[in-house]
Design an enzyme around this catalytic site. Sequence first.
Site, PDB file in Angstrom:
ATOM      1  N   ASP A   1       0.877  -1.162   0.000  1.00 47.97           N
ATOM      2  CA  ASP A   1       0.000   0.000   0.000  1.00 47.97           C
ATOM      3  C   ASP A   1       0.926   1.226   0.000  1.00 47.97           C
ATOM      4  OD1 ASP A   1      -2.330   1.638   0.450  1.00 47.97           O
ATOM      5  OD2 ASP A   1      -1.707   1.789   2.544  1.00 47.97           O
ATOM      6  N   LEU A   2       0.392   2.393  -0.328  1.00 46.52           N
ATOM      7  CA  LEU A   2       1.250   3.589  -0.395  1.00 46.52           C
ATOM      8  C   LEU A   2       1.114   4.475   0.856  1.00 46.52           C
ATOM      9  CD1 LEU A   2       3.096   5.516  -2.137  1.00 46.52           C
ATOM     10  CD2 LEU A   2       0.968   6.608  -2.855  1.00 46.52           C
ATOM     11  N   ASP A   3      -0.063   5.095   0.978  1.00 48.73           N
ATOM     12  CA  ASP A   3      -0.278   6.068   2.058  1.00 48.73           C
ATOM     13  C   ASP A   3      -0.218   5.378   3.420  1.00 48.73           C
ATOM     14  OD1 ASP A   3      -0.840   8.315   0.338  1.00 48.73           O
ATOM     15  OD2 ASP A   3      -2.794   7.445  -0.072  1.00 48.73           O
TER      16      ASP A   3
ATOM     17  N   THR B   1       1.723  10.053   4.144  1.00 48.35           N
ATOM     18  CA  THR B   1       0.811  11.029   3.552  1.00 48.35           C
ATOM     19  C   THR B   1      -0.539  11.083   4.267  1.00 48.35           C
ATOM     20  OG1 THR B   1       0.554   9.265   1.953  1.00 48.35           O
ATOM     21  CG2 THR B   1       1.665  11.256   1.176  1.00 48.35           C
TER      22      THR B   1
ATOM     23  N   LYS C   1      -8.637   5.894   6.240  1.00 48.48           N
ATOM     24  CA  LYS C   1      -7.460   5.189   5.724  1.00 48.48           C
ATOM     25  C   LYS C   1      -7.866   4.078   4.768  1.00 48.48           C
ATOM     26  CE  LYS C   1      -4.291   6.480   9.342  1.00 48.48           C
ATOM     27  NZ  LYS C   1      -3.492   6.075  10.499  1.00 48.48           N
TER      28      LYS C   1
ATOM     29  N   SER D   1      -2.792   0.561  -4.202  1.00 50.18           N
ATOM     30  CA  SER D   1      -3.244   1.728  -3.435  1.00 50.18           C
ATOM     31  C   SER D   1      -4.587   2.245  -3.940  1.00 50.18           C
ATOM     32  CB  SER D   1      -2.196   2.842  -3.577  1.00 50.18           C
ATOM     33  OG  SER D   1      -2.714   4.073  -3.145  1.00 50.18           O
ATOM     34  N   ALA D   2      -5.355   2.855  -3.050  1.00 49.62           N
ATOM     35  CA  ALA D   2      -6.630   3.460  -3.444  1.00 49.62           C
ATOM     36  C   ALA D   2      -6.433   4.863  -4.012  1.00 49.62           C
ATOM     37  CB  ALA D   2      -7.542   3.540  -2.222  1.00 49.62           C
TER      38      ALA D   2
ATOM     39  N   LYS E   1     -11.175  -1.128  -1.463  1.00 48.42           N
ATOM     40  CA  LYS E   1     -10.884  -1.992  -0.326  1.00 48.42           C
ATOM     41  C   LYS E   1     -12.028  -1.823   0.678  1.00 48.42           C
ATOM     42  CE  LYS E   1      -5.953  -0.870  -0.858  1.00 48.42           C
ATOM     43  NZ  LYS E   1      -4.796  -0.137  -0.329  1.00 48.42           N
TER      44      LYS E   1
ATOM     45  N   GLU F   1       0.054  -3.306   4.666  1.00 51.70           N
ATOM     46  CA  GLU F   1      -1.094  -2.394   4.765  1.00 51.70           C
ATOM     47  C   GLU F   1      -1.167  -1.689   6.116  1.00 51.70           C
ATOM     48  OE1 GLU F   1      -3.665  -0.827   3.856  1.00 51.70           O
ATOM     49  OE2 GLU F   1      -4.042  -1.501   1.822  1.00 51.70           O
ATOM     50  N   ASP F   2      -1.634  -0.441   6.109  1.00 50.82           N
ATOM     51  CA  ASP F   2      -1.838   0.269   7.383  1.00 50.82           C
ATOM     52  C   ASP F   2      -3.321   0.485   7.681  1.00 50.82           C
ATOM     53  OD1 ASP F   2      -2.228   2.220   5.324  1.00 50.82           O
ATOM     54  OD2 ASP F   2      -2.072   3.774   6.871  1.00 50.82           O
TER      55      ASP F   2
HETATM   56  C1  BG6 Z   1      -5.676   5.911   0.296  1.00 51.35           C
HETATM   57  C2  BG6 Z   1      -5.703   6.725   1.591  1.00 51.35           C
HETATM   58  O1  BG6 Z   1      -4.398   5.386   0.100  1.00 51.35           O
HETATM   59  O2  BG6 Z   1      -6.017   6.738  -0.813  1.00 51.35           O
HETATM   60  C3  BG6 Z   1      -7.058   7.394   1.740  1.00 51.35           C
HETATM   61  O3  BG6 Z   1      -5.443   5.871   2.681  1.00 51.35           O
HETATM   62  C4  BG6 Z   1      -7.357   8.238   0.519  1.00 51.35           C
HETATM   63  O4  BG6 Z   1      -7.049   8.165   2.902  1.00 51.35           O
HETATM   64  C5  BG6 Z   1      -7.290   7.364  -0.739  1.00 51.35           C
HETATM   65  O5  BG6 Z   1      -8.630   8.832   0.619  1.00 51.35           O
HETATM   66  C6  BG6 Z   1      -7.549   8.142  -2.021  1.00 51.35           C
HETATM   67  O6  BG6 Z   1      -6.487   9.003  -2.262  1.00 51.35           O
HETATM   68  P1  BG6 Z   1      -6.467  10.165  -3.347  1.00 51.35           P
HETATM   69  O7  BG6 Z   1      -5.010  10.554  -3.389  1.00 51.35           O
HETATM   70  O8  BG6 Z   1      -6.918   9.558  -4.643  1.00 51.35           O
HETATM   71  O9  BG6 Z   1      -7.370  11.234  -2.875  1.00 51.35           O
HETATM   72 MG    MG Z   2      -2.740   3.199   3.538  1.00 50.88          MG
END
Ligand code: BG6
Ligand code: MG
Length: 218
Positions: A9-11, A17, A45, A114-115, A145, A169-170
């Site tokens: 996962d990224l964030d 972030t 998250k 990542s989302a 997710k 994953e967090d």
């Molecule tokens: C996820 C974050 O990685 O991405 C969420 O954990 C975030 O908090 C989601 O809403 C969407 O991100 P973005 O950058 O497309 O607004």
């Molecule tokens: Mg995350």
Amino acid sequence: MNKKGFIFDLDGVIVDTAKYHYLAWKKLANELGFEFTEEQNEMFKGVSRKRCLEILLDLGGINATQEQFDTWMVEKNVDYLQYIEKMDESEILPKVKKVLKYLKKKDQPIALGSASKNAKPILKKVGLLSYFESIVDGNSVTKAKPDPEVFLIAASDLKMKPEDCIVFEDAVAGIQAANIANMISIGIGDDKILNEADYNFKDFTNMDKKFLKRLINN
Ligand code: BG6
Ligand code: MG
């Protein structure tokens, strides 16, 4: 040589972030006349931008027109991008690069799951793009997710069976997605919150080569 698919996962896993997402949502909430706490931010998250805004408006008891909704979606992202703009490799979370380097050295396939729709520019900013064979992000999935879609696409890109994939994953929703996909789930963060994970680590600083070797060979 054994191979496993390593999906990150990224964030909150590669970069911190989550705090920037929080600040941008908080600003919007404050403009709309209510508070938004860090505790409430836990719910955001791993959750798509659209779904986050729906939850935020629910928290504030606000009924939005479609036009307002669209405007606020853009506004939040514009604010978020201002934080991203200033990012560099100093914002990679501790020991993440060491783990990525080790997996690369061991010839293990690596993907991002990542989302976020901002995933690629962020990886570029922090100089990690070249580690990833596949990037599955908010632009490539239709289901959020805990639906396992994001990780299943990543596994297929890496040409690995789901049961041979390992997910870092967090977010609770992310751990659930990995578990539903029949992958090994590794929770990064609070083990009380991420208690559904197969393994838990506070961060990558305690993840040694022995553990990674075991993941590759088991
Ligand atoms: C996820 C974050 O990685 O991405 C969420 O954990 C975030 O908090 C989601 O809403 C969407 O991100 P973005 O950058 O497309 O607004
Ligand atoms: Mg995350």
